[in-house]
Motif scaffolding. Structure first.
Motif, PDB file in Angstrom:
ATOM      1  N   LEU A 163      -2.142 -28.917   8.427  1.00  0.00           N
ATOM      2  CA  LEU A 163      -2.426 -27.881   9.410  1.00  0.00           C
ATOM      3  C   LEU A 163      -1.788 -26.552   9.004  1.00  0.00           C
ATOM      4  CD1 LEU A 163      -3.786 -27.318  12.111  1.00  0.00           C
ATOM      5  CD2 LEU A 163      -1.661 -27.926  13.236  1.00  0.00           C
ATOM      6  N   GLU A 164      -0.550 -26.606   8.505  1.00  0.00           N
ATOM      7  CA  GLU A 164       0.118 -25.388   8.037  1.00  0.00           C
ATOM      8  C   GLU A 164      -0.650 -24.783   6.863  1.00  0.00           C
ATOM      9  OE1 GLU A 164       4.175 -26.217   7.128  1.00  0.00           O
ATOM     10  OE2 GLU A 164       4.747 -26.445   9.233  1.00  0.00           O
ATOM     11  N   LYS A 165      -1.142 -25.639   5.979  1.00  0.00           N
ATOM     12  CA  LYS A 165      -1.891 -25.167   4.819  1.00  0.00           C
ATOM     13  C   LYS A 165      -3.189 -24.483   5.260  1.00  0.00           C
ATOM     14  CE  LYS A 165      -4.247 -26.762   0.682  1.00  0.00           C
ATOM     15  NZ  LYS A 165      -4.758 -27.916  -0.011  1.00  0.00           N
ATOM     16  N   GLU A 166      -3.876 -25.103   6.225  1.00  0.00           N
ATOM     17  CA  GLU A 166      -5.143 -24.546   6.701  1.00  0.00           C
ATOM     18  C   GLU A 166      -4.950 -23.228   7.437  1.00  0.00           C
ATOM     19  OE1 GLU A 166      -6.944 -27.581   9.049  1.00  0.00           O
ATOM     20  OE2 GLU A 166      -7.427 -28.830   7.318  1.00  0.00           O
ATOM     21  N   THR A 167      -3.841 -23.090   8.150  1.00  0.00           N
ATOM     22  CA  THR A 167      -3.611 -21.884   8.952  1.00  0.00           C
ATOM     23  C   THR A 167      -2.661 -20.910   8.280  1.00  0.00           C
ATOM     24  OG1 THR A 167      -1.824 -22.962  10.163  1.00  0.00           O
ATOM     25  CG2 THR A 167      -4.056 -23.091  11.105  1.00  0.00           C
ATOM     26  N   ALA A 168      -2.329 -21.125   7.035  1.00  0.00           N
ATOM     27  CA  ALA A 168      -1.371 -20.260   6.350  1.00  0.00           C
ATOM     28  C   ALA A 168      -1.872 -18.829   6.272  1.00  0.00           C
ATOM     29  CB  ALA A 168      -1.078 -20.801   4.955  1.00  0.00           C
ATOM     30  N   ASP A 169      -3.167 -18.641   6.022  1.00  0.00           N
ATOM     31  CA  ASP A 169      -3.686 -17.282   5.909  1.00  0.00           C
ATOM     32  C   ASP A 169      -3.728 -16.562   7.249  1.00  0.00           C
ATOM     33  OD1 ASP A 169      -5.706 -18.933   6.862  1.00  0.00           O
ATOM     34  OD2 ASP A 169      -7.286 -17.652   6.052  1.00  0.00           O
ATOM     35  N   ILE A 170      -3.599 -17.310   8.340  1.00  0.00           N
ATOM     36  CA  ILE A 170      -3.613 -16.702   9.657  1.00  0.00           C
ATOM     37  C   ILE A 170      -2.190 -16.482  10.166  1.00  0.00           C
ATOM     38  CG2 ILE A 170      -4.337 -17.005  12.051  1.00  0.00           C
ATOM     39  CD1 ILE A 170      -6.625 -18.734  10.973  1.00  0.00           C
ATOM     40  N   ALA A 171      -1.359 -17.481  10.006  1.00  0.00           N
ATOM     41  CA  ALA A 171      -0.047 -17.455  10.638  1.00  0.00           C
ATOM     42  C   ALA A 171       1.074 -16.997   9.710  1.00  0.00           C
ATOM     43  CB  ALA A 171       0.292 -18.838  11.178  1.00  0.00           C
ATOM     44  N   HIS A 172       0.888 -16.941   8.415  1.00  0.00           N
ATOM     45  CA  HIS A 172       1.956 -16.571   7.499  1.00  0.00           C
ATOM     46  C   HIS A 172       2.285 -15.088   7.647  1.00  0.00           C
ATOM     47  CE1 HIS A 172       4.136 -15.988   3.732  1.00  0.00           C
ATOM     48  NE2 HIS A 172       4.388 -17.295   3.809  1.00  0.00           N
ATOM     49  N   PRO A 173       3.574 -14.743   7.723  1.00  0.00           N
ATOM     50  CA  PRO A 173       3.974 -13.342   7.930  1.00  0.00           C
ATOM     51  C   PRO A 173       3.437 -12.393   6.850  1.00  0.00           C
ATOM     52  CG  PRO A 173       5.852 -14.785   8.232  1.00  0.00           C
ATOM     53  CD  PRO A 173       4.723 -15.642   7.758  1.00  0.00           C
ATOM     54  N   PHE A 174       3.335 -12.861   5.612  1.00  0.00           N
ATOM     55  CA  PHE A 174       2.816 -12.012   4.531  1.00  0.00           C
ATOM     56  C   PHE A 174       1.397 -11.557   4.846  1.00  0.00           C
ATOM     57  CE2 PHE A 174       0.446 -11.659   0.530  1.00  0.00           C
ATOM     58  CZ  PHE A 174       1.139 -10.618  -0.053  1.00  0.00           C
ATOM     59  N   TYR A 175       0.540 -12.514   5.250  1.00  0.00           N
ATOM     60  CA  TYR A 175      -0.855 -12.188   5.555  1.00  0.00           C
ATOM     61  C   TYR A 175      -0.971 -11.407   6.860  1.00  0.00           C
ATOM     62  CZ  TYR A 175      -1.973 -15.426   1.807  1.00  0.00           C
ATOM     63  OH  TYR A 175      -2.063 -16.043   0.599  1.00  0.00           O
ATOM     64  N   LEU A 176      -0.118 -11.756   7.830  1.00  0.00           N
ATOM     65  CA  LEU A 176      -0.133 -11.014   9.087  1.00  0.00           C
ATOM     66  C   LEU A 176       0.236  -9.552   8.855  1.00  0.00           C
ATOM     67  CD1 LEU A 176       1.442 -13.520  11.633  1.00  0.00           C
ATOM     68  CD2 LEU A 176      -0.920 -12.773  11.497  1.00  0.00           C
ATOM     69  N   GLY A 177       1.203  -9.306   7.972  1.00  0.00           N
ATOM     70  CA  GLY A 177       1.596  -7.936   7.652  1.00  0.00           C
ATOM     71  C   GLY A 177       0.447  -7.159   7.034  1.00  0.00           C
ATOM     72  N   LYS A 178      -0.305  -7.793   6.115  1.00  0.00           N
ATOM     73  CA  LYS A 178      -1.454  -7.139   5.491  1.00  0.00           C
ATOM     74  C   LYS A 178      -2.525  -6.807   6.533  1.00  0.00           C
ATOM     75  CE  LYS A 178      -1.545  -8.701   0.696  1.00  0.00           C
ATOM     76  NZ  LYS A 178      -2.297  -9.457  -0.305  1.00  0.00           N
ATOM     77  N   LYS A 179      -2.806  -7.796   7.394  1.00  0.00           N
ATOM     78  CA  LYS A 179      -3.827  -7.570   8.422  1.00  0.00           C
ATOM     79  C   LYS A 179      -3.393  -6.484   9.390  1.00  0.00           C
ATOM     80  CE  LYS A 179      -5.992 -12.066   8.198  1.00  0.00           C
ATOM     81  NZ  LYS A 179      -6.398 -13.258   8.880  1.00  0.00           N
ATOM     82  N   CYS A 180      -2.104  -6.453   9.719  1.00  0.00           N
ATOM     83  CA  CYS A 180      -1.586  -5.434  10.626  1.00  0.00           C
ATOM     84  C   CYS A 180      -1.743  -4.046   9.982  1.00  0.00           C
ATOM     85  CB  CYS A 180      -0.131  -5.723  10.961  1.00  0.00           C
ATOM     86  SG  CYS A 180       0.574  -4.595  12.158  1.00  0.00           S
ATOM     87  N   LYS A 181      -1.439  -3.952   8.675  1.00  0.00           N
ATOM     88  CA  LYS A 181      -1.582  -2.677   7.972  1.00  0.00           C
ATOM     89  C   LYS A 181      -3.047  -2.231   7.950  1.00  0.00           C
ATOM     90  CE  LYS A 181      -0.250  -0.424   3.635  1.00  0.00           C
ATOM     91  NZ  LYS A 181      -1.167   0.604   3.811  1.00  0.00           N
ATOM     92  N   ILE A 182      -3.958  -3.157   7.709  1.00  0.00           N
ATOM     93  CA  ILE A 182      -5.384  -2.823   7.700  1.00  0.00           C
ATOM     94  C   ILE A 182      -5.815  -2.318   9.074  1.00  0.00           C
ATOM     95  CG2 ILE A 182      -7.703  -3.820   7.541  1.00  0.00           C
ATOM     96  CD1 ILE A 182      -6.590  -5.678   5.336  1.00  0.00           C
ATOM     97  N   LEU A 183      -5.359  -3.000  10.132  1.00  0.00           N
ATOM     98  CA  LEU A 183      -5.709  -2.562  11.486  1.00  0.00           C
ATOM     99  C   LEU A 183      -5.118  -1.189  11.805  1.00  0.00           C
ATOM    100  CD1 LEU A 183      -5.376  -5.879  13.495  1.00  0.00           C
ATOM    101  CD2 LEU A 183      -7.460  -4.608  13.028  1.00  0.00           C
ATOM    102  N   GLU A 184      -3.906  -0.917  11.348  1.00  0.00           N
ATOM    103  CA  GLU A 184      -3.303   0.393  11.583  1.00  0.00           C
ATOM    104  C   GLU A 184      -4.090   1.478  10.860  1.00  0.00           C
ATOM    105  OE1 GLU A 184       0.732  -0.181  10.281  1.00  0.00           O
ATOM    106  OE2 GLU A 184       1.356  -0.997  12.213  1.00  0.00           O
TER     107      GLU A 184
END
Length: 163
Positions: free
Chosen positions: A20-41
């Motif tokens: 489950l962690e592997k499947e949701t890593a791109d959603i819940a991992h702080p590294f990816y969340l930071g990238k998505k947050c930057k894109i949204l900003e």
């Protein structure tokens, strides 16, 4: 045996958690969340800039320009007049095209109404044909009745037989 079964269940649960962690890593991992947050900003900043530009453009369009004079050399006045005539023609054609485009969503309703009108017209045509046939039959019947009454009248009045 129970300990081994419990250990197997625990290992299965850990495997499921890791999966489950592997499947949701791109959603819940702080590294990816930071990238998505930057894109949204970045997208948010872009949209804010567009809105500011839109407001500025609206203010410019609302401001009357007829009181301002534009210095144009006399040699170009003829071309400015031609350009204004072309602009008016362009705007008229644009308005016509926009009206056509606005009417496109209404086409299915118009087609449905036309189909309904066509069906009603066909029904009325059938009824008209039936009525015409009834009138012809009635006319023939009236001719027969009229000719029979004339024959009967002639026989009664003169004692003549027309048959």
């Amino acid at each position: 045996m129970a300990n081994i079964q419990a250990e197997i269940n625990e290992k299965k649960l850990r495997t499921e958690i890791l999966q489950l962690e592997k499947e949701t890593a791109d959603i819940a991992h702080p590294f990816y969340l930071g990238k998505k947050c930057k894109i949204l900003e970045d997208m948010n900043r872009h949209l804010e800039a567009v809105l500011k530009e839109k407001r500025t453009l609206r203010k410019m369009l609302i401001k009357p320009r007829c009181q301002e004079s534009l210095p144009i050399e006399a040699t170009f006045h003829k071309y400015v007049v031609e350009l204004l005539a072309e602009a008016v023609t362009f705007i008229e054609k644009l308005e016509s095209h926009l009206q056509t485009i606005r009417s496109i969503p209404q086409i299915p309703n118009v087609m449905k109404n036309m189909d309904t009108a066509l069906t009603k017209t066909e029904i009325l045509m059938i009824e008209l044909e039936e009525l015409g046939e009834q009138i012809l039959k009635w006319s023939e019947l009236q001719k027969e009745v009229y000719s029979d009454s004339i024959c009967n009248t002639a026989e009664l009045d003169f004692g003549l037989s027309l048959t």
